[in-house]
Design a protein around this motif. Structure first.
Motif, short mmCIF file in Angstrom:
data_model
loop_
_atom_site.label_atom_id
_atom_site.label_comp_id
_atom_site.label_asym_id
_atom_site.label_seq_id
_atom_site.Cartn_x
_atom_site.Cartn_y
_atom_site.Cartn_z
N ASP A 142 38.34 71.36 -1.64
CA ASP A 142 38.89 72.22 -0.84
C ASP A 142 40.36 72.29 -0.62
O ASP A 142 41.21 71.61 -0.28
N VAL A 143 40.81 73.29 -1.48
CA VAL A 143 42.16 73.33 -1.72
C VAL A 143 43.15 73.75 -0.27
O VAL A 143 44.03 73.31 0.02
N ASP A 144 42.53 74.68 0.37
CA ASP A 144 42.90 75.05 1.65
C ASP A 144 43.04 73.74 2.77
O ASP A 144 44.24 73.74 3.32
N ALA A 145 41.87 72.82 2.65
CA ALA A 145 42.24 71.89 3.42
C ALA A 145 43.28 70.94 3.08
O ALA A 145 43.98 70.39 3.82
N LEU A 146 43.47 70.79 1.79
CA LEU A 146 44.67 69.92 1.12
C LEU A 146 45.96 70.35 1.63
O LEU A 146 46.89 69.69 1.98
N GLY A 156 51.54 62.44 -1.31
CA GLY A 156 51.05 62.99 -2.28
C GLY A 156 49.73 63.46 -2.63
O GLY A 156 48.96 63.18 -1.52
N ILE A 157 49.41 64.14 -3.48
CA ILE A 157 48.11 64.66 -3.75
C ILE A 157 47.45 64.25 -5.28
O ILE A 157 48.37 64.31 -6.15
N VAL A 158 46.39 63.81 -5.43
CA VAL A 158 45.65 63.67 -6.53
C VAL A 158 44.46 64.44 -6.63
O VAL A 158 43.83 64.52 -5.71
N VAL A 159 44.33 65.24 -7.61
CA VAL A 159 43.03 66.01 -7.92
C VAL A 159 42.71 65.70 -9.39
O VAL A 159 43.57 65.65 -10.36
N ARG A 177 49.38 76.43 -6.18
CA ARG A 177 49.43 76.49 -4.50
C ARG A 177 49.64 75.06 -4.04
O ARG A 177 50.18 74.86 -3.05
N LEU A 178 49.14 73.91 -4.60
CA LEU A 178 49.23 72.36 -4.31
C LEU A 178 50.51 72.06 -4.47
O LEU A 178 51.21 71.48 -3.88
N LEU A 179 51.08 72.43 -5.47
CA LEU A 179 52.62 72.25 -6.09
C LEU A 179 53.48 72.72 -5.01
O LEU A 179 54.54 71.97 -4.61
N ARG A 180 53.29 73.94 -4.42
CA ARG A 180 54.28 74.57 -3.52
C ARG A 180 54.22 74.02 -2.17
O ARG A 180 54.85 74.08 -1.49
N ALA A 181 52.86 73.58 -1.78
CA ALA A 181 52.64 72.97 -0.64
C ALA A 181 53.26 71.54 -0.30
O ALA A 181 53.35 70.86 0.84
N CYS A 182 53.26 70.86 -1.47
CA CYS A 182 53.81 69.43 -1.48
C CYS A 182 55.10 69.24 -2.36
O CYS A 182 55.04 68.60 -3.38
N PRO A 183 56.12 70.17 -2.16
CA PRO A 183 57.28 70.26 -3.19
C PRO A 183 58.21 68.65 -3.32
O PRO A 183 58.85 68.65 -4.15
N VAL A 187 52.15 65.67 -6.99
CA VAL A 187 51.03 66.23 -7.21
C VAL A 187 50.49 65.63 -8.73
O VAL A 187 50.94 66.22 -9.67
N LEU A 188 49.53 64.85 -8.57
CA LEU A 188 49.01 64.12 -9.88
C LEU A 188 47.82 65.08 -10.13
O LEU A 188 46.83 65.02 -9.29
N VAL A 189 47.41 65.90 -11.58
CA VAL A 189 46.37 66.36 -11.79
C VAL A 189 45.83 65.51 -13.12
O VAL A 189 46.51 65.48 -14.17
N ASP A 190 44.74 64.96 -12.76
CA ASP A 190 44.00 64.12 -13.84
C ASP A 190 43.05 64.96 -14.73
O ASP A 190 42.05 65.37 -14.14
#
Length: 362
Positions: A142-146, A156-159, A177-183, A187-190
């Motif tokens: 749920d990207v919107d919720a994150l 930070g955020i991990v997905v 969108r996640l990157l811009r929301a958490c500048p 944001v770690l993308v696995d």
């Protein structure tokens, strides 16, 4: 937590709930579809390179900076070597990232509640407070919720993309969108499974200083037994990872692993053939499982995540094991009726379908 932990342990050790890997038994005639290994062997060039590396030089330490391997990764992805970090499997790379970036006092790390279970272990190990964000009704992230939660502040955020154990992928637009929301946080993308149909965020590295992308050679390069992973990000992030590495183990990449990894990355023909074979087998197996009545989630990975509306997942897994077929069953509440099935060779997939056909008739 153990009932009576040994007095020698540091107190936090007793609180840990370690990651539990997939079963690795020794069963005659076993068809192993439970740990997302590639069913095909690695590139012959990689095997030859390992043999050559073993012939000389093992009496000396390897290059602590893994220069040649980092150069190879960088060249393949249009980056600079200073934007690449390598480690002993992507699990080690991820662990260093959690330590380097997410221990932010008073703030919580965000990741989905249904995802790679090692993330939760890392937060316990490093004392990181985490908030697990529920996936949506279709088990998608749920990207919107994150984004909404990140607006309140976070560590930070991990997905995982594609996510595990579901196999569902996010488009690159959602990663942005996640990157811009958490500048101001990482944001770690696995991307452990991205080569099987996902869209990599590596192209975004030059544009986003808060992006760290982790990949592994265990899956699409058939090198699970060699333990090679890497992360790509701007130099400030790589420097943070190196500081953690050099405070833990200056030589995580041995000579054999580096040599095999470089050769595997350079053998594009072998990589492309085997990954396409896996993708083709995945699509065929998905159709066959659907014909048996399974709900099959859309997968961009080398596995499928399935459930049957009339049969208990744990019972199916047990019945398959009796037939020397291993699949992965998770007991987590929201996914307890799902099975994760790694993609095997066509012959292995046929054996699975035949076994399931017999089991569902009982």
């Amino acid at each position: 937590m153990p009932t009576n932990p040994p007095p020698f342990w540091s107190p936090p050790v007793a609180e840990l709930q370690p990651y539990v890997p997939g079963e690795q038994p020794r069963i005659e005639g076993l068809i192993k579809l439970n740990t997302n290994e590639n069913p095909y062997p690695p590139s012959p060039r990689a095997v030859a390179a390992i043999g050559q590396a073993a012939a000389s030089g093992l009496e000396r330490y390897p290059d602590p900076e893994s220069t040649a391997l980092r150069q190879t990764v960088a060249a393949r992805h249009g980056l600079q070597p200073g934007q690449v970090f390598v480690g002993n499997g992507s699990d080690e790379v991820l662990a260093h990232a959690f330590c380097a970036f997410f221990r932010q006092p008073g703030q919580v790390l965000l990741f989905p509640d249904v995802t790679y279970s090692f993330y939760r272990v890392y937060t316990q190990l490093y004392g990181i407070e985490a908030e697990l964000m529920p996936v949506d009704a279709s088990l998608g992230i749920d990207v919107d919720a994150l984004i909404a939660r990140a607006a309140e502040g976070c560590a930070g955020i991990v997905v995982a993309n594609p996510n595990a154990p579901t196999g569902i992928g996010l488009p690159l637009s959602d990663i942005e969108r996640l990157l811009r929301a958490c500048p101001d946080r990482v944001v770690l993308v696995d991307e452990a499974y991205v080569d099987f149909g996902g869209t990599s965020a590596l192209s975004l590295v030059p544009r986003y200083p808060n992006l760290l992308v982790a990949q592994t050679l265990s899956k699409s390069r058939s090198l699970a037994g060699l333990r090679v992973g890497f992360a790509c990000g701007q130099a400030v992030l790589i420097e943070g990872l190196v500081r953690v590495k050099d405070s833990f183990n200056s030589y995580p990449m041995d000579r054999l692993a580096s040599a095999g990894a470089i050769a595997a990355l350079e053998d594009e023909e072998w990589f492309e053939q085997t990954r396409q074979d896996v993708i083709k087998a995945r699509e065929t197996l998905s159709e066959q499982l659907g014909a048996l009545g399974f709900e099959v989630l859309p997968s961009q990975a080398n596995f499928v995540f399935v459930r049957h509306p009339k049969h208990d997942a744990a019972q199916i897994a047990a019945a398959l094991r009796e037939r020397a077929l291993l699949v992965r069953h998770f007991k987590q509440a929201r996914i307890a009726q799902f099975l994760r099935i790694s993609i095997g060779t066509p012959q292995q997939c046929d054996a699975l379908v035949n076994a399931l056909t017999a089991i569902l008739k009982t």
